[in-house]
Design a protein around this motif. Sequence first.
Motif, short mmCIF file in Angstrom:
data_model
loop_
_atom_site.label_atom_id
_atom_site.label_comp_id
_atom_site.label_asym_id
_atom_site.label_seq_id
_atom_site.Cartn_x
_atom_site.Cartn_y
_atom_site.Cartn_z
N THR A 88 0.81 -1.21 0.00
CA THR A 88 0.00 0.00 0.00
C THR A 88 0.84 1.26 0.00
O THR A 88 0.49 2.26 -0.64
N VAL A 89 1.96 1.23 0.71
CA VAL A 89 2.79 2.44 0.86
C VAL A 89 4.00 2.44 -0.06
O VAL A 89 4.82 3.37 0.00
N ALA A 90 4.12 1.44 -0.89
CA ALA A 90 5.30 1.33 -1.77
C ALA A 90 5.48 2.58 -2.63
O ALA A 90 4.52 3.07 -3.24
N GLY A 91 6.70 3.10 -2.65
CA GLY A 91 7.02 4.24 -3.49
C GLY A 91 6.66 5.59 -2.90
O GLY A 91 6.95 6.62 -3.51
N LEU A 92 6.05 5.60 -1.70
CA LEU A 92 5.63 6.87 -1.10
C LEU A 92 6.65 7.37 -0.09
O LEU A 92 7.19 6.59 0.70
N PRO A 93 6.91 8.67 -0.05
CA PRO A 93 7.69 9.23 1.05
C PRO A 93 6.93 9.01 2.35
O PRO A 93 5.70 8.90 2.35
N ALA A 94 7.65 8.96 3.47
CA ALA A 94 7.01 8.73 4.76
C ALA A 94 7.65 9.62 5.81
O ALA A 94 8.86 9.87 5.77
N VAL A 95 6.85 10.10 6.75
CA VAL A 95 7.36 10.88 7.87
C VAL A 95 6.92 10.22 9.17
O VAL A 95 5.91 9.50 9.21
N GLY A 96 7.70 10.46 10.23
CA GLY A 96 7.34 9.91 11.53
C GLY A 96 8.33 8.86 12.00
O GLY A 96 9.01 8.21 11.20
N ALA A 97 8.38 8.68 13.32
CA ALA A 97 9.31 7.73 13.92
C ALA A 97 9.05 6.30 13.48
O ALA A 97 9.97 5.49 13.38
N GLY A 98 7.78 5.96 13.22
CA GLY A 98 7.46 4.62 12.77
C GLY A 98 8.09 4.29 11.44
O GLY A 98 8.56 3.17 11.21
N ALA A 99 8.13 5.28 10.56
CA ALA A 99 8.76 5.08 9.25
C ALA A 99 10.26 4.88 9.39
O ALA A 99 10.87 4.05 8.71
N LEU A 100 10.88 5.63 10.29
CA LEU A 100 12.33 5.52 10.48
C LEU A 100 12.73 4.18 11.08
O LEU A 100 13.84 3.69 10.85
N LEU A 101 11.81 3.56 11.82
CA LEU A 101 12.12 2.27 12.45
C LEU A 101 12.12 1.11 11.47
O LEU A 101 12.75 0.08 11.72
N TYR A 102 11.42 1.26 10.34
CA TYR A 102 11.24 0.13 9.42
C TYR A 102 11.62 0.55 8.00
O TYR A 102 10.75 0.73 7.13
N PRO A 103 12.91 0.68 7.73
CA PRO A 103 13.36 1.15 6.42
C PRO A 103 13.02 0.21 5.26
O PRO A 103 12.95 0.65 4.12
N ASP A 104 12.82 -1.07 5.55
CA ASP A 104 12.46 -1.99 4.47
C ASP A 104 11.09 -1.63 3.89
O ASP A 104 10.87 -1.75 2.68
N THR A 105 10.17 -1.21 4.75
CA THR A 105 8.84 -0.83 4.30
C THR A 105 8.79 0.63 3.88
O THR A 105 8.05 0.99 2.95
N PHE A 106 9.57 1.48 4.58
CA PHE A 106 9.56 2.93 4.31
C PHE A 106 10.98 3.39 3.94
O PHE A 106 11.66 4.04 4.75
N PRO A 107 11.47 3.05 2.75
CA PRO A 107 12.84 3.41 2.39
C PRO A 107 13.06 4.91 2.23
O PRO A 107 14.19 5.39 2.32
N ASP A 108 11.98 5.66 2.00
CA ASP A 108 12.10 7.12 1.84
C ASP A 108 11.52 7.81 3.07
O ASP A 108 10.57 8.60 2.99
#
Length: 220
Positions: free
Chosen positions: A149-169
């Motif tokens: 669902t989130v593939a290719g999207l930039p992400a903000v927040g501590a949760g995104a920083l914790l899981y770089p495989d799902t939130f590479p940006d």
Amino acid sequence: MLLLALDTATPAVTVALHDGTSVIASSSQVDARRHGELLLPAVDRVLAEAGLKLDAVTGIVVGVGPGPYTGLRVGLMTADTFGLVLGVPVHGLCTLDGLAYAADGTGVEGPFVVATDARRKEVYWALYDDPRTRASEPAVDRPADIAGTVAGLPAVGAGALLYPDTFPDARAPEHVSAGALASLAAEKLAAGEELEAPRPLYLRRPDAQVPKNYKVVTPK
């Protein structure tokens, strides 16, 4: 207008004052275990910085989560108490919306995702068309389960920083700021929009549970 904003839905204990035009004082400390200890001193600190007394406040803004039960209730109970004592309205705002709003001007335009740490190897998250427009309801999931669902999207927040495989940006901001919540609330109120009720958005049951084999002891 003088809004007192606060949020304890994430590890950040954050407080701000907004005069209807801009943030005039703010305080943020990151400590997931001391929400109750840090919140009231932070309120005192921002009032002193602004040279104002609590009775000058005309409205309260509080982040309603999603967030862990223990931390989130500290902010909500404090906001309700201030509202009752001062006789002023208490407005709720989704904490994820505050993070999205704070991303404005950082290079994140849209669409993008906001994700905070939900513990238990999960994130609280929502999709946004832009920093002011949420495109999905807040949810709690394991990062791997929403990767498509989130593939290719930039992400903000501590949760995104914790899981770089799902939130590479993954990008800043990491935690919500009360200043962003206050600014968003002031913008919405000026436009005549009705804000949320100050009710907690937990999305799941609290971690603390009564043991299944708990023995009830009654007086003889």
